[in-house]
Design a protein around this motif. Structure first.
Motif, PDB file in Angstrom:
ATOM      1  N   ALA A  55      38.056  36.374  35.610  1.00  0.00           N
ATOM      2  CA  ALA A  55      38.380  37.795  35.730  1.00  0.00           C
ATOM      3  C   ALA A  55      39.064  38.092  37.056  1.00  0.00           C
ATOM      4  N   THR A  56      38.588  37.464  38.106  1.00  0.00           N
ATOM      5  CA  THR A  56      39.203  37.663  39.425  1.00  0.00           C
ATOM      6  C   THR A  56      40.626  37.135  39.444  1.00  0.00           C
ATOM      7  N   LYS A  57      40.815  35.951  38.909  1.00  0.00           N
ATOM      8  CA  LYS A  57      42.141  35.327  38.909  1.00  0.00           C
ATOM      9  C   LYS A  57      43.160  36.144  38.127  1.00  0.00           C
ATOM     10  N   GLU A  58      42.729  36.684  36.976  1.00  0.00           N
ATOM     11  CA  GLU A  58      43.656  37.411  36.103  1.00  0.00           C
ATOM     12  C   GLU A  58      43.737  38.898  36.443  1.00  0.00           C
ATOM     13  N   GLY A  59      42.887  39.378  37.366  1.00  0.00           N
ATOM     14  CA  GLY A  59      42.925  40.784  37.731  1.00  0.00           C
ATOM     15  C   GLY A  59      42.298  41.696  36.695  1.00  0.00           C
ATOM     16  N   PHE A  60      41.313  41.192  35.963  1.00  0.00           N
ATOM     17  CA  PHE A  60      40.620  41.996  34.964  1.00  0.00           C
ATOM     18  C   PHE A  60      39.468  42.769  35.611  1.00  0.00           C
ATOM     19  N   SER A  61      38.974  43.762  34.891  1.00  0.00           N
ATOM     20  CA  SER A  61      37.798  44.519  35.325  1.00  0.00           C
ATOM     21  C   SER A  61      36.612  44.061  34.474  1.00  0.00           C
ATOM     22  N   PRO A  62      35.702  43.240  35.042  1.00  0.00           N
ATOM     23  CA  PRO A  62      34.664  42.612  34.218  1.00  0.00           C
ATOM     24  C   PRO A  62      33.298  43.299  34.255  1.00  0.00           C
ATOM     25  N   SER A  63      32.545  43.102  33.199  1.00  0.00           N
ATOM     26  CA  SER A  63      31.129  43.453  33.153  1.00  0.00           C
ATOM     27  C   SER A  63      30.440  42.407  32.291  1.00  0.00           C
TER      28      SER A  63
END
Length: 321
Positions: A55-63
């Motif tokens: 998620a960090t690498k792709e710039g996603f907003s994770p939960s």
């Protein structure tokens, strides 16, 4: 009604406790489901670390959600998809039926399962990164039978989910490949977290003569490994290198390449390449390996096991035969 209310509260609580705030509407929202806590054991903890890294690498907003039971999964998946989560990853083969039930109602959400899947039911928004548990089990069986001095080994699993059943089946095949007379005991804990029960079962099979015990029960593996340690028999680490946990009994560890798989999932999602596909993770793809050097056995055991691995990669062993 009370159970549904508790589920809603639990989902909201876990998502609210996520370290990432969903304030940036420009980021794609992604979520992951885990059967246990992500701070203990090896399967979920390592999977969560890989999910977070992706998620960090792709710039996603994770939960993420912990302790998501298979029974509650359909409701949880519907809630996440209804709230606009675009990618939902389920970290267990036990979530397969829930995804197949829910995915048709949410065509704008991509669902991905990591562990084992035999069919995506032709769903355009369902993909799977499927570990070749047949190969995995075969290698573990060959490993245990090669190291065993008594010709009697055991495998203890958590619950009879598809990946576990396949693994046990092929552990028996792999063990018989190197020793046709080998005795293989198998049992289920009935839980992935009941360490005490797992230890009790392991102690019992060791008392009946097993001198190598294969743990396959996630967090409950600790009970199996502890029993092996106390009773003076061999065992292995599962999914990550656990050699420091029980150095007197762990001979080697299986090491799943969670980072590779989750990075692939993230890239495929970003590139709009998900949907109705199964990606197989095995020895040849770098999906998993064994930690070296082996301990408590001669180098001939390690050499023999890696000869089996080389023959599998070369297609010289047909494990379906």
């Amino acid at each position: 009604m009370k159970s549904k209310m508790m589920l809603a509260i639990a989902v909201s609580f876990v998502m609210g406790c996520s370290t990432v705030v969903h304030a940036d509407e420009g980021k794609s929202r992604v979520a992951a489901l885990f059967t246990q806590t992500v701070t203990q054991g090896s399967w979920d903890m390592a999977g969560y670390a890989a999910f977070k890294s992706m998620a960090t690498k792709e710039g996603f907003s994770p939960s993420y959600l912990e302790h998501t039971t298979y029974e509650s999964a359909p409701s949880v998946l519907r809630q996440l998809a209804s709230e606009g989560v675009k990618l939902i990853i389920a970290h267990s083969s036990g979530y397969s039926s829930a995804i197949k039930e829910v995915a048709p109602s949410f065509p704008n959400t991509q669902f991905v399962l990591y562990s084992y899947e035999s069919s995506t039911s032709n769903l355009s928004n369902y993909s799977a990164w499927s570990v070749d548990w047949d190969e995995y089990g075969f290698v573990l069986g060959a490993l245990a039978a090669t190291a065993s001095k008594t010709g009697h080994i055991a495998v203890i699993s958590g619950e009879p989910i598809p990946s576990a059943e396949r693994t046990v089946q092929f552990i028996k095949k792999g063990a018989a490949y190197v020793n046709p007379k080998v005795q293989v005991d198998s049992a289920y804990v009935g839980s992935f977290t009941d360490v005490a029960r797992a230890k009790e079962i392991a102690t019992g099979v060791i008392a009946r003569g097993a001198d190598f015990v294969i743990p396959s029960a996630d967090t409950a593996d600790a009970g199996i490994q502890q029993a092996a340690d106390e009773e003076g028999v061999l065992t292995i680490g599962s999914y990550t290198d656990q050699s420091k946990s029980f150095p007197s009994s762990i001979m080697t560890s299986t090491v799943m390449n969670f980072d590779k798989s989750y990075a692939d999932i993230g890239k495929h999602f970003a590139d709009h390449q998900l949907g109705n596909r199964i990606i197989t993770e095995n020895l040849s793809t770098g999906g998993w390996t064994l930690a070296t050097p082996f301990t408590h056995v001669g180098k001939d055991v390690q050499d023999s096991v890696f000869k089996v691995i080389a023959d599998l990669k070369a297609g010289k062993i047909k494990i379906e035969d």
